[in-house]
Motif scaffolding. Structure first.
Motif, mmCIF file in Angstrom:
data_model
loop_
_atom_site.group_PDB
_atom_site.id
_atom_site.type_symbol
_atom_site.label_atom_id
_atom_site.label_comp_id
_atom_site.label_asym_id
_atom_site.label_seq_id
_atom_site.Cartn_x
_atom_site.Cartn_y
_atom_site.Cartn_z
ATOM 1 N N LEU A 84 -3.440 11.256 1.444
ATOM 2 C CA LEU A 84 -2.850 9.915 1.560
ATOM 3 C C LEU A 84 -2.142 9.731 2.901
ATOM 4 C CD1 LEU A 84 -1.654 9.136 -2.068
ATOM 5 C CD2 LEU A 84 -3.767 8.506 -0.916
ATOM 6 N N ALA A 85 -1.550 10.807 3.439
ATOM 7 C CA ALA A 85 -0.948 10.716 4.772
ATOM 8 C C ALA A 85 -2.040 10.375 5.791
ATOM 9 C CB ALA A 85 -0.254 12.020 5.142
ATOM 10 N N MET A 86 -3.195 11.041 5.636
ATOM 11 C CA MET A 86 -4.318 10.781 6.539
ATOM 12 C C MET A 86 -4.824 9.345 6.366
ATOM 13 S SD MET A 86 -7.929 10.758 6.697
ATOM 14 C CE MET A 86 -8.639 11.778 5.423
ATOM 15 N N LEU A 87 -5.007 8.937 5.105
ATOM 16 C CA LEU A 87 -5.526 7.582 4.861
ATOM 17 C C LEU A 87 -4.552 6.521 5.363
ATOM 18 C CD1 LEU A 87 -7.271 7.685 1.361
ATOM 19 C CD2 LEU A 87 -8.285 7.677 3.640
ATOM 20 N N LEU A 88 -3.249 6.779 5.224
ATOM 21 C CA LEU A 88 -2.273 5.818 5.729
ATOM 22 C C LEU A 88 -2.447 5.651 7.238
ATOM 23 C CD1 LEU A 88 0.132 4.119 4.561
ATOM 24 C CD2 LEU A 88 1.610 5.776 5.665
ATOM 25 N N GLY A 89 -2.668 6.785 7.924
ATOM 26 C CA GLY A 89 -2.928 6.718 9.365
ATOM 27 C C GLY A 89 -4.158 5.891 9.672
ATOM 28 N N VAL A 90 -5.217 6.117 8.911
ATOM 29 C CA VAL A 90 -6.462 5.355 9.114
ATOM 30 C C VAL A 90 -6.186 3.867 8.908
ATOM 31 C CG1 VAL A 90 -8.743 4.880 8.149
ATOM 32 C CG2 VAL A 90 -8.028 7.240 8.508
ATOM 33 N N VAL A 91 -5.477 3.544 7.821
ATOM 34 C CA VAL A 91 -5.252 2.135 7.465
ATOM 35 C C VAL A 91 -4.319 1.460 8.469
ATOM 36 C CG1 VAL A 91 -4.170 0.646 5.742
ATOM 37 C CG2 VAL A 91 -5.763 2.430 5.026
ATOM 38 N N VAL A 92 -3.282 2.170 8.896
ATOM 39 C CA VAL A 92 -2.324 1.595 9.851
ATOM 40 C C VAL A 92 -3.053 1.124 11.103
ATOM 41 C CG1 VAL A 92 -0.617 2.377 11.538
ATOM 42 C CG2 VAL A 92 -0.188 2.694 9.115
ATOM 43 N N LEU B 139 0.811 -1.212 0.000
ATOM 44 C CA LEU B 139 0.000 0.000 0.000
ATOM 45 C C LEU B 139 0.845 1.262 0.000
ATOM 46 C CD1 LEU B 139 -2.961 0.991 0.306
ATOM 47 C CD2 LEU B 139 -2.463 1.265 2.723
ATOM 48 N N TRP B 140 1.887 1.212 0.785
ATOM 49 C CA TRP B 140 2.759 2.345 1.017
ATOM 50 C C TRP B 140 3.387 2.835 -0.292
ATOM 51 C CZ3 TRP B 140 5.961 5.681 3.219
ATOM 52 C CH2 TRP B 140 7.317 5.576 3.027
ATOM 53 N N TRP B 141 3.761 1.885 -1.149
ATOM 54 C CA TRP B 141 4.364 2.270 -2.415
ATOM 55 C C TRP B 141 3.341 2.818 -3.382
ATOM 56 C CZ3 TRP B 141 8.755 3.830 -3.868
ATOM 57 C CH2 TRP B 141 9.817 3.575 -3.018
ATOM 58 N N LEU B 142 2.161 2.231 -3.359
ATOM 59 C CA LEU B 142 1.093 2.775 -4.201
ATOM 60 C C LEU B 142 0.820 4.225 -3.803
ATOM 61 C CD1 LEU B 142 -1.380 -0.250 -4.285
ATOM 62 C CD2 LEU B 142 0.201 0.543 -6.050
ATOM 63 N N PHE B 143 0.792 4.464 -2.498
ATOM 64 C CA PHE B 143 0.541 5.826 -2.018
ATOM 65 C C PHE B 143 1.657 6.765 -2.464
ATOM 66 C CE2 PHE B 143 -2.587 5.439 1.790
ATOM 67 C CZ PHE B 143 -3.485 4.817 0.960
ATOM 68 N N LEU B 144 2.892 6.312 -2.332
ATOM 69 C CA LEU B 144 4.023 7.178 -2.672
ATOM 70 C C LEU B 144 4.013 7.502 -4.166
ATOM 71 C CD1 LEU B 144 6.274 8.452 -1.049
ATOM 72 C CD2 LEU B 144 7.774 6.633 -1.783
ATOM 73 N N VAL B 145 3.738 6.487 -4.976
ATOM 74 C CA VAL B 145 3.659 6.719 -6.420
ATOM 75 C C VAL B 145 2.510 7.681 -6.720
ATOM 76 C CG1 VAL B 145 3.110 5.602 -8.626
ATOM 77 C CG2 VAL B 145 4.719 4.525 -7.054
ATOM 78 N N GLY B 146 1.391 7.503 -5.999
ATOM 79 C CA GLY B 146 0.252 8.401 -6.161
ATOM 80 C C GLY B 146 0.632 9.842 -5.858
#
Lengths: 348, 301
Positions: free
Chosen positions: B108-116, B35-42
């Protein structure tokens, strides 16, 4: 200057990406590793060493009006396998979760070596628990799943490869657990519990999904661990399995304790005594020969069930009256009988 | 006492736990999924696109094709071009270029927090996590730290791309301004704070939900639906209650606060100054971070 710095940053990022997942301590996975679990070569603990005793005292948990467990007290001793039995929904899982602090009890306490779970220092080195078999992120490989636990517990990362070998998953370690069978997930969960080489193992229905070979492997593993002086607390509804494995049993029904003791003492405490089963072509003559002290019932298949007298008495009486006997055996109540009688429910 | 010969455990002589192990484990958790890489590429793709789009927008802001404007709008466009060409206007353009990509990056920073946080429950890994470290407050703080680090990486990637494009763009448009001037620098740093605070917000926000899908969808709604909806609501309130502060009040919504915080000059009519947005975002980050710790400590796993 700025662009140079930017290029350096990008380059560093790419290097890190290509080397990610390889910890400092990582080494190549052993090739041709055995699929078969590694044998246990442990030695019995030294006498007098402090054990990891589990004490539940007055443990209760309510969810609103629903009582999950009520005033439950029991002990699991070091060096013994304690089986935790009960029908589905009796509160076994809730009790095990309360012991390791995942669920907070509404009353009572559970301690491990005299401490609450959350007060243990580095609990991974003292307690291992298998609570849910399929509990792994589907996108992370099994090996990485274990390495994450090693990291969080401060255990060297190589331990992940060691426990994978112990449960026979070395060859499948780089797969994601979503491709695993239920039995493989169960092995992965057991591997996670073994990471810290714990003194206490708590397992919730660990035999679920294991094939006969796996069940036997698990039984040998748990017996071996208890033999080394560790405490093993295992819940199950597979009664023959428990009878072959356990030293002590705790039986609960509808959240309450109904029996607690060694397997033999629980069986002996049953109201129903041993009975003698006889096959003979002359059941009515045998009933007559035994007299009124014996309780005799003749089954639909012709088997005669005799209570109140022992097998020797039945054999002597048959011989005196010249009655032909094809089979004569004593049947002790099984754990299944005990379970049914004590819980008043049908086990699954 | 070992089950088998264990060279790994033989080296483990530590008697006490260390909260940093948890941070390290959380970073490993993020790194070992995709997920993390998809987010970074996004983040990278979206930044590349917005920095170009902003560049084109500012080009036409500075050089409006007046002959294509309706007659009644020409004067306004010309005045806008003059305003954009002032020293303050040029600095604002530089700031805007240097914060391109923030919309998706913060999201995406926010969503990463939610997902983590929510994936621990969605995939039932929470028991293993809290068995290894029963100090749940430490686990949540470790997740906050990790998500903040990820937010900083997102910001760095986004800012780096902006930095690669902006100097060339400014010189091609003959815009004389300094990138290290206070206005663009302040925006870039406030942008960093926005990423960090959205990350913290996400972890706490995630702890409010049992379902990961519900958390992600609501998070998206708060982030994206926020600005337009909140401005609309307060404009309606203003019709009934005609005080100027009502028009500035939308800053209490996190999405609006985040916008106000990074925009040099008013983000909308009657918008409060940047520091108000900063304080509101800081408040949300602190409250939701604390909510995450408290909720997780009380929860039955």
């Amino acid at each position: 200057m700025i662009i140079l710095a930017a290029l350096l940053l990008i380059g560093g990022g790419v290097y890190w990406f290509t080397h990610r997942g390889q910890g400092r301590n990582s080494r190549p996975e052993p090739r041709g590793a055995t699929v078969r679990p590694a044998p246990l070569v442990g030695t019995p603990r030294a006498e007098g060493a402090a054990g990891c005793r589990v004490v539940a005292s007055g443990l209760s948990k309510r969810y609103g009006d629903v009582v999950a467990i009520e005033d439950l007290s029991f002990v699991a001793e070091p060096g013994r396998v304690t089986a935790f039995l009960g029908p589905n929904g009796a509160g076994k899982t809730t009790t095990l979760r309360a012991i390791v602090g995942l669920t907070s009890p509404t009353a009572g306490t559970a301690t491990i070596a005299g401490l609450r779970y959350r007060d243990l220092d580095r609990p991974i080195r003292r307690v291992g628990a298998v609570l849910e078999a399929s509990a792994a992120h589907p996108g992370r490989t099994a090996r990485n799943h274990l390495r994450v636990i090693c990291r969080a517990g401060g255990v060297p990362l190589e331990r992940a490869d060691e426990v994978l070998a112990m449960v026979g998953l070395t060859a499948d370690g780089r797969q994601r657990p979503r491709a695993y069978s239920l039995g493989m997930r169960q092995r992965l969960a057991i591997a996670a519990a073994l990471i810290g080489d714990p003194e206490l193992l708590i397992l919730d229905e660990p035999a679920n999904g294991l094939d006969p070979e796996g069940t036997r492997w698990l039984r040998d593993l748990l017996r071996g661990l208890a033999h080394q002086g560790r405490t093993v607390l295992v819940s199950s509804h597979l009664l023959p399995e428990v009878q072959a494995l356990a030293d002590d049993i705790v039986i609960i029904a509808r959240g309450r304790l109904v029996a607690h003791g060694t397997v033999d003492s629980v069986l002996d405490s049953l109201a129903r005594p041993a009975r003698t089963l006889v096959r003979t072509p002359e059941p009515e003559r045998l009933r007559h020969a035994l007299g009124e002290t014996a309780g005799v019932t003749i089954g639909v298949d012709g088997e005669v069930c005799i209570t109140g007298v022992d097998a020797a008495h039945v054999g002597d009486a048959a011989q005196r009256s010249g009655i032909v006997v094809h089979q004569l055996r004593t049947e002790r109540p099984s754990l299944e009988d005990a379970f049914l009688e004590l819980t008043g429910e049908v086990p699954r | 006492m070992t089950t088998v010969e264990s060279p790994a455990l033989a080296r483990d002589r530590r008697t006490r736990g260390n909260p940093l192990w948890q941070v390290s484990a959380e970073i490993m958790k993020i790194r070992t999924t995709r997920l993390w890489w998809l987010f970074l590429v996004g983040v990278a793709l979206f930044t590349a696109w917005t920095v170009l789009r902003n560049g084109v927008g500012h080009h036409y802001e500075l050089n409006p094709p007046l002959d294509q404007y309706p007659v009644n709008e020409r004067a306004q466009a010309a005045a806008g071009a003059v305003q954009a060409a002032t020293e303050a206007g040029r600095a604002a353009i530089a700031a805007d270029m240097m914060t391109s990509g923030q919309l998706l990056g913060g999201l995406l920073a926010m969503l990463l927090g939610v997902v983590v946080l929510t994936s621990e429950y969605a995939y039932r890994t929470a028991p293993a996590t809290f068995l290894t470290n029963p100090r749940r407050g430490t686990v949540i703080v470790a997740k906050l730290v990790t998500t903040v680090i990820a937010g900083i990486v997102f910001w760095a990637v986004s800012t780096l791309l902006d930095l690669l494009v902006t100097p060339f763009y400014l010189s091609s448009q003959h815009i004389q301004t300094s990138l290290v001037g206070w206005v663009p620098l302040r925006s870039v740093l406030l942008n960093l704070l926005a990423y960090v605070m959205w990350a913290v917000f996400g972890v706490g926000f995630g702890s409010l939900f049992r379902s990961q899908v519900a958390a992600v969808v609501t998070g998206l709604a708060v982030y994206l639906g926020g600005v337009a909806a909140v401005l609309g609501i307060f404009n309606l309130v203003y019709l009934a209650y005609r005080h100027a502060w009502v028009l500035g009040a939308p800053v209490i919504a996190p999405a609006v606060a985040s916008l106000v915080m990074i925009t040099p000059g008013p983000a909308f009519d009657h918008a409060p100054p940047q520091w108000v947005g900063l304080l509101v975002m800081l408040g949300y980050a602190l409250v939701f971070g604390a909510v995450g710790v408290v909720r997780t400590r009380r929860r039955d796993i």
